[in-house]
Scaffold this active site. Structure first.
Site, mmCIF file in Angstrom:
data_model
loop_
_atom_site.group_PDB
_atom_site.id
_atom_site.type_symbol
_atom_site.label_atom_id
_atom_site.label_comp_id
_atom_site.label_asym_id
_atom_site.label_seq_id
_atom_site.Cartn_x
_atom_site.Cartn_y
_atom_site.Cartn_z
ATOM 1 N N TYR A 142 -1.665 1.256 2.298
ATOM 2 C CA TYR A 142 -0.439 0.463 2.272
ATOM 3 C C TYR A 142 0.733 1.415 2.074
ATOM 4 O O TYR A 142 0.886 2.008 1.002
ATOM 5 C CB TYR A 142 -0.573 -0.556 1.137
ATOM 6 C CG TYR A 142 0.580 -1.479 0.860
ATOM 7 C CD1 TYR A 142 1.706 -1.554 1.672
ATOM 8 C CD2 TYR A 142 0.537 -2.315 -0.254
ATOM 9 C CE1 TYR A 142 2.741 -2.419 1.386
ATOM 10 C CE2 TYR A 142 1.562 -3.194 -0.557
ATOM 11 C CZ TYR A 142 2.670 -3.237 0.272
ATOM 12 O OH TYR A 142 3.692 -4.104 -0.025
ATOM 13 N N LYS A 170 -1.254 -0.866 6.396
ATOM 14 C CA LYS A 170 -0.127 -1.794 6.384
ATOM 15 C C LYS A 170 1.122 -0.963 6.131
ATOM 16 O O LYS A 170 1.189 -0.216 5.150
ATOM 17 C CB LYS A 170 -0.285 -2.853 5.293
ATOM 18 C CG LYS A 170 0.940 -3.772 5.227
ATOM 19 C CD LYS A 170 1.119 -4.425 3.872
ATOM 20 C CE LYS A 170 2.484 -5.115 3.813
ATOM 21 N NZ LYS A 170 2.774 -5.683 2.477
#
Length: 307
Positions: A142, A170
């Protein structure tokens, strides 16, 4: 490893980073949590991400994080994949939360760069190389430099791509050139990786660059609209896409309500509460919106014909 992340089966679509409804300090709004989960699943999401930024994970006790994980996997009951944020300032706490998530039946763990003390890229590489084998779930990285102060640089990710348990990234940087390079890296070295965009209004641009979908906070509220946008993009249905993205862009105005950086979380919780889904109480030290701010959010929702 979860069947979701087998060869040729990337995570694609809309994966909302769920808010965490609270009844009081350190107390989950159980009824609201159930309504929220049913709301997003009914809206057609491809997965659920808990204990992320929108879920205020760093502000929640370890006890509450574990309660939330257990409650989520029980309520979802394998209808969609459950991704669990495990980031912590302490290595061993991240591993501990990941083990609880695996035991509860979650499908993947999500890990950002450790925050507070900024790590160099060499340190960050070693950190992920050390922690990944300790996490008994597929691992999504992330990139959230706005809050953690550290990027997953592309060369770092290229090195980390050798770790087979890592299943994607992400990206919440908002930098579309970085996102393009991320998709290029996926195509070059890890075609099995899922690449998801964080800033929700960038979903069309991310799709054009090769992204697999979005982790859209607004999908807590307008779930079906975000799913329609993704479906329109993948089907090359310009009318469906434009109808959805125009509503998504209007929805962004709720994030301008309030004057503190916490307004993104508070606005999302406020909108969910106005729809009767769950409580709008944020975790300490934040305050919920007062009536003038609530009315501004309500006016936007009425303009979108969802209130």
């Amino acid at each position: 490893m979860s069947r979701l992340f087998t060869a040729g089966n990337r995570l694609q679509g809309i994966v909302p980073p769920l808010i965490t409804p609270l009844r009081a300090r350190d107390e989950l709004d159980q009824e609201g949590w159930e309504r929220l989960i049913e709301h997003v699943i009914d809206g057609g999401v491809s997965g659920i991400f808990i204990l992320g930024t929108t879920g205020e994970a760093p502000s929640l006790s370890y006890r509450l994080r574990r309660e939330l994980i257990t409650a989520t996997t029980h309520l979802v009951a394998k209808r969609v994949p459950v991704l669990v944020g495990v980031t912590d300032t302490a290595f061993v706490e991240s591993v501990s939360i990941a083990h609880h998530a695996a035991d509860a039946g979650a499908d993947a763990a999500v890990l950002t760069t450790p925050y507070y003390f900024p790590a160099g890229q060499t340190e960050l590489t070693a950190y992920v190389q050390n922690i990944a084998p300790e996490i008994p779930l597929p691992l999504m990285l992330y990139n959230m430099p706005g809050l953690t102060k550290v990027w997953f640089e592309i060369e770092t990710l290229k090195t980390l791509s050798e770790i087979q348990s890592i299943v994607g990234v992400k990206d919440s940087s908002g930098d579309l050139d970085y996102f393009r390079r991320l998709c290029d890296l996926r195509n070059e070295v890890r075609e099995d990786w899922s690449i998801l965009i964080g800033p929700e209004a960038m979903l069309p641009e991310a799709h054009q660059l090769g992204g697999d979908g979005g982790v859209a906070g607004g999908a807590n509220v307008m779930t079906r609209c975000f799913v329609d946008c993704y479906e329109g993009l993948t089907a090359n249905d310009s009318a469906k896409t434009e109808a959805a993205i125009s509503k998504i862009r209007r929805f962004q105005d709720i994030y301008d309500v309030g004057k503190y950086a916490s307004r993104h979380i508070k606005a999302t919780k406020c909108a969910a509460s106005l729809l009767g889904i769950c409580s709008d109480l944020p975790a300490d030290p934040f305050h919920r919106f007062f009536e003038p701010e609530r009315e501004r959010v309500a006016a936007i929702l009425r303009d979108l014909d969802i209130l």
